[in-house]
Design a protein around this motif. Structure first.
Motif, PDB file in Angstrom:
ATOM      1  N   GLU A  38       7.460  24.008  14.776  1.00  0.00           N
ATOM      2  CA  GLU A  38       7.678  25.452  14.607  1.00  0.00           C
ATOM      3  C   GLU A  38       6.637  26.068  13.666  1.00  0.00           C
ATOM      4  O   GLU A  38       6.147  27.170  13.904  1.00  0.00           O
ATOM      5  N   SER A  39       6.281  25.346  12.613  1.00  0.00           N
ATOM      6  CA  SER A  39       5.285  25.873  11.665  1.00  0.00           C
ATOM      7  C   SER A  39       3.919  26.034  12.336  1.00  0.00           C
ATOM      8  O   SER A  39       3.183  26.976  12.034  1.00  0.00           O
ATOM      9  N   ASP A  40       3.577  25.127  13.240  1.00  0.00           N
ATOM     10  CA  ASP A  40       2.306  25.247  13.962  1.00  0.00           C
ATOM     11  C   ASP A  40       2.350  26.428  14.933  1.00  0.00           C
ATOM     12  O   ASP A  40       1.381  27.177  15.065  1.00  0.00           O
ATOM     13  N   PHE A  41       3.475  26.591  15.611  1.00  0.00           N
ATOM     14  CA  PHE A  41       3.650  27.744  16.504  1.00  0.00           C
ATOM     15  C   PHE A  41       3.460  29.042  15.721  1.00  0.00           C
ATOM     16  O   PHE A  41       2.698  29.922  16.121  1.00  0.00           O
ATOM     17  N   ASP A  42       4.125  29.147  14.580  1.00  0.00           N
ATOM     18  CA  ASP A  42       4.045  30.357  13.753  1.00  0.00           C
ATOM     19  C   ASP A  42       2.621  30.600  13.259  1.00  0.00           C
ATOM     20  O   ASP A  42       2.141  31.734  13.246  1.00  0.00           O
ATOM     21  N   ARG A  43       1.943  29.542  12.837  1.00  0.00           N
ATOM     22  CA  ARG A  43       0.575  29.663  12.330  1.00  0.00           C
ATOM     23  C   ARG A  43      -0.365  30.167  13.423  1.00  0.00           C
ATOM     24  O   ARG A  43      -1.162  31.084  13.206  1.00  0.00           O
ATOM     25  N   ILE A  44      -0.254  29.603  14.610  1.00  0.00           N
ATOM     26  CA  ILE A  44      -1.111  30.024  15.726  1.00  0.00           C
ATOM     27  C   ILE A  44      -0.807  31.465  16.094  1.00  0.00           C
ATOM     28  O   ILE A  44      -1.709  32.294  16.230  1.00  0.00           O
TER      29      ILE A  44
END
Length: 152
Positions: A38-44
Motif C-alpha cells: 500500500e505504501s508503494d501504491f501511495d508513493r507512486i
C-alpha cells in the motif's frame, strides 16, 4: 463488447487531463498489481501528476467522449500503459495504444513487473521477448522487472 470503431487514440490534453489519467491508473493498478505494498501504491500515485506524467509523451484512448486508457513513451521505451479496469480485456484498447506507440513513437522496449502476469502475457503475445530481468524494480523495491524488446 463495445464497438472498436468508437475508440479514438489521441495526444493527451496535458495537465488539465492528469486527474482523469490518475483515476485510470488507480483503477488499472488496483485490478492488476495486487503484489504492491500500500505504501508503494501511495508513493507512486502521489508522484503521477507531478513527476511521471509530465516526463513522457502521452497518448490517450478515448471512447464515447471519455478517456479509458493511456500510454506514456520516452525515446522508444513504453514507460506506462494503463486501461481502466472496467474497459480492460477484450476491447482492444491496450492493443490499439501499444500499436500507436510502436508505429508513431518507435517503441521497441518495455519493462514490466514479473508479478503482473496479465501484462507479461499481453506484451509477449504481441511480439515482445524477454531480454533481461532485474530482481528489484527501478526504485530498489522487491518487484522483479522483466525487460522486453520487440522481436525484429
Amino acid at each position: 463488447m463495445q464497438d472498436e470503431q468508437a475508440l479514438e487514440i489521441r495526444a493527451s490534453r496535458g495537465p488539465v487531463e492528469y486527474p482523469t489519467l490518475v483515476e485510470i491508473w488507480r483503477s488499472a493498478v488496483r485490478a492488476t498489481h495486487d503484489f504492491l505494498e500500500e505504501s508503494d501504491f501511495d508513493r507512486i500515485e502521489s508522484n503521477l501528476a507531478s513527476a511521471y506524467l509530465p516526463a513522457v509523451s502521452l497518448i490517450v484512448a478515448e471512447r464515447a467522449g471519455g478517456p479509458v486508457g493511456f500510454a506514456g513513451i520516452v525515446e522508444g521505451n513504453l514507460e506506462m500503459l494503463f486501461v481502466t479496469d472496467e474497459a480492460r480485456g477484450g476491447g482492444g484498447i491496450g492493443t490499439k495504444l501499444l500499436n500507436e506507440a510502436i508505429t508513431e513513437f518507435g517503441v521497441t522496449r518495455v519493462d514490466v513487473n514479473e508479478q503482473n502476469s496479465g501484462a507479461c502475457g499481453f506484451y509477449l503475445s504481441r511480439g515482445f521477448e524477454q531480454v533481461g530481468r532485474d530482481e528489484l524494480d527501478g526504485d530498489g523495491r522487491p518487484y522483479p522487472t522483466l525487460h522486453l524488446e520487440l522481436s525484429k
